[in-house]
Design a protein around this motif. Sequence first.
Motif, PDB file in Angstrom:
ATOM      1  N   ARG A  39     -61.571 117.046  48.530  1.00 47.85           N
ATOM      2  CA  ARG A  39     -61.908 116.472  49.832  1.00 47.85           C
ATOM      3  C   ARG A  39     -62.740 115.192  49.704  1.00 47.85           C
ATOM      4  O   ARG A  39     -62.880 114.447  50.659  1.00 47.85           O
ATOM      5  N   VAL A  40     -63.327 114.946  48.518  1.00 48.67           N
ATOM      6  CA  VAL A  40     -64.078 113.717  48.297  1.00 48.67           C
ATOM      7  C   VAL A  40     -63.126 112.683  47.700  1.00 48.67           C
ATOM      8  O   VAL A  40     -62.627 112.874  46.601  1.00 48.67           O
ATOM      9  N   PRO A  41     -62.810 111.616  48.400  1.00 53.43           N
ATOM     10  CA  PRO A  41     -61.825 110.649  47.879  1.00 53.43           C
ATOM     11  C   PRO A  41     -62.305 110.007  46.589  1.00 53.43           C
ATOM     12  O   PRO A  41     -63.502 109.780  46.386  1.00 53.43           O
ATOM     13  N   ALA A  42     -61.363 109.735  45.728  1.00 52.38           N
ATOM     14  CA  ALA A  42     -61.685 109.087  44.453  1.00 52.38           C
ATOM     15  C   ALA A  42     -62.144 107.656  44.694  1.00 52.38           C
ATOM     16  O   ALA A  42     -61.661 106.974  45.595  1.00 52.38           O
TER      17      ALA A  42
ATOM     18  N   THR B  17     -59.944  98.090  47.749  1.00 50.53           N
ATOM     19  CA  THR B  17     -60.257  98.349  46.343  1.00 50.53           C
ATOM     20  C   THR B  17     -59.565  99.587  45.785  1.00 50.53           C
ATOM     21  O   THR B  17     -59.233  99.637  44.595  1.00 50.53           O
ATOM     22  N   ARG B  18     -59.314 100.616  46.631  1.00 53.84           N
ATOM     23  CA  ARG B  18     -58.794 101.872  46.107  1.00 53.84           C
ATOM     24  C   ARG B  18     -57.449 101.727  45.401  1.00 53.84           C
ATOM     25  O   ARG B  18     -57.219 102.368  44.366  1.00 53.84           O
TER      26      ARG B  18
END
Length: 380
Positions: free
Chosen positions: A117-120, A373-374
């Motif tokens: 659930r925590v995006p990279a 940026t992702r």
Amino acid sequence: MSAPNKSYDPVEVEALKPEAIDRAREEALAAIAAAGDLPALREARIAHAGDRSPLALANREIGALPPHAKAEAGRRVGQARGAVGQALRTRQAELEAERDERVLAEEAVDVSLPYDRVPAGARHPLTTLMERIEDVFTAMGYEVAEGPEAEAEWFNFDALNISADHPARSESDTFFVAGTGAGGEGGAPGEGSGVVLRTHTSPVQIRSLLERELPVYVICPGRVYRTDELDATHTPVFHQVELLAVDQGLTMADLKGTLDHMVQSLFGEDLRTRLRPSFFPFTEPSAEMDMVCYACRGESVGNPDRPCRVCSSEGWIELGGCGMVNPRVLTACGVDPEKYSGFAFGFGIERMLMFRHNVEDMRDMVEADVRFTRPFGMEI
């Protein structure tokens, strides 16, 4: 000594009576069937199949019987203990199966949901590209040099042969921190000079010549400042990388070969470069460096059926300026221009990022939007 009592009847031993053995077996089977989980079955096993269970105690009494009575008593007790053992194994398998099904149900994982659930996170592409450029040149034997961002005017302008009346030294082009004098006269380099936010990383080249023994081969990446408005192609804070090589016998041919290697390492082995005459105060002769358009490979030139938006169908893309180090710059740094020569070039990291990844708006690089940026990931 008296003879054995061959008329001894095992029925008279309470623990070996048929009804006692049957009762112990039934109680054991009932307790096993009533066990609702593995811990309860473990307690039933200890109570009815352990060393102190009724059937175990009855089995010990068989040894005291005369030989002709042991067979019948042993058969009766053995059958009871066998039934209890079989019941334990069956119930054990049933309870383990129930436990496994319950665990699968309670700890089931919905694989259709996001695994995290925590995006990279992602590294900023400017950082990644800058480090990749450093890798190209450190592999060639260059050192990475750094310097202050608030720099003396002497290092930023005077030592680079930029005169006091040059337009770049006006407040419309440069951020001044303290003073506006040319400075640097009659003392140590930079003494009495005004202070500016460096407008290029060339001052790092000057510091490298002053601090290092010759020959000098350095690459100077870093943040620079100019009084530009933030728009699609300009920003007041951006990044540059500059290169300086000072040694005996260096020529423009060495510069051209270095540029070719850089472009081929970053954009592709089949790309060529060219030099166009230009002017910079700190290099003589000076040139603008172009490379073949990486998108159309020059095939859009004179071809209206295949226009190229990257190079505007010109076939070439301008990367930056370069040239042989001006002898005045070498003299300012205490280097004998009769003995040593050098070459230098510089270009903007943001501009190169736009070329490599088709970034159309420079504002995307500074707005800290993770959607920009992702996609570049965590390349190291």
